[in-house]
Design an enzyme around this catalytic site. Sequence first.
Site, PDB file in Angstrom:
ATOM      1  N   GLU A  44       0.836  -1.208   0.000  1.00 33.22           N
ATOM      2  CA  GLU A  44       0.000   0.000   0.000  1.00 33.22           C
ATOM      3  C   GLU A  44       0.868   1.254   0.000  1.00 33.22           C
ATOM      4  OE1 GLU A  44      -1.523   3.483   1.831  1.00 33.22           O
ATOM      5  OE2 GLU A  44      -0.464   2.007   3.066  1.00 33.22           O
ATOM      6  N   ASP A  48       0.494   3.793  -3.158  1.00 37.20           N
ATOM      7  CA  ASP A  48       0.047   5.165  -2.935  1.00 37.20           C
ATOM      8  C   ASP A  48       0.891   6.146  -3.755  1.00 37.20           C
ATOM      9  OD1 ASP A  48      -1.381   7.293  -1.284  1.00 37.20           O
ATOM     10  OD2 ASP A  48       0.698   7.683  -0.733  1.00 37.20           O
ATOM     11  N   ASP A 117      -6.832   1.074   0.873  1.00 37.56           N
ATOM     12  CA  ASP A 117      -5.489   0.498   0.983  1.00 37.56           C
ATOM     13  C   ASP A 117      -5.308  -0.680   0.034  1.00 37.56           C
ATOM     14  OD1 ASP A 117      -4.894   2.335   2.936  1.00 37.56           O
ATOM     15  OD2 ASP A 117      -5.080   0.931   4.617  1.00 37.56           O
ATOM     16  N   GLU A 120      -4.657   0.443  -3.512  1.00 40.56           N
ATOM     17  CA  GLU A 120      -3.278   0.904  -3.664  1.00 40.56           C
ATOM     18  C   GLU A 120      -2.291  -0.256  -3.627  1.00 40.56           C
ATOM     19  OE1 GLU A 120      -3.887   5.392  -1.845  1.00 40.56           O
ATOM     20  OE2 GLU A 120      -3.153   3.805  -0.529  1.00 40.56           O
TER      21      GLU A 120
END
Length: 235
Positions: A44, A48, A117, A120
């Site tokens: 994650e 991101d 999350d 990502e």
Amino acid sequence: MRRLMIDQLFKLTGHRFKDEEKLKRALTHASVQDSEQGNYERLEFLGDRVLGLLIAEMLYQLFPQASEGELSVRLNHLVNAQTCADIAREMRLPDMIQVGFEMRNFEGRRLINMHADVVEALIAVMYLDGGLESVRPFIQKYWQSRAKKMDAGRRDAKTELQEWAHIQGDAQPHYQVIKRSGPDHDPVFMVEVSISGFASEIGQGSSKRNAERMAAEKILRREGVWKTVEKNDYE
């Protein structure tokens, strides 16, 4: 990992995942204590950053006349947890996430964050499989239409100003009624909005809410946040 789920993820993402272990990890919450493959937290973190880069690139090409301030507001909206969670639900990812028993009753913000999350984390797996080109079609599929719709009808000025102010350094707009005039059946409100580090603006309207909105719009236009010429296609 079930072949049916892998095939379903291929249909949803357009990406044929090469590393099944990383894919399992991307769908595993930290509450699964006995998980041998680990959880999605590190993925994650990477996803991101990849998402932010590709959304920034997309916005740069979609809106060639937009100011840095407007691009920042749009970016913040498109990569925030709510947008990513909406995409997760659109893909029906929540049904695929492994969570510990105590987390199965997640709700509200915690649930939104978990769904975001996972999106990502999946982006990170795609990136590790084949770099940015492996992720770009996925971004186009789920984010491009959202980016374009943002310009089709402006969001509430107060909401947009709050997001922009946050980007500038965790600032918050403050609204204050400085004058009320006119009869009760036809009042006129004057409201001042101020943000630390920036000049204030005054808005006028037939209600406090309208005056606040007008004041917010003045700052957005003054700072170049509301100034857009849209390009039709992102290639």
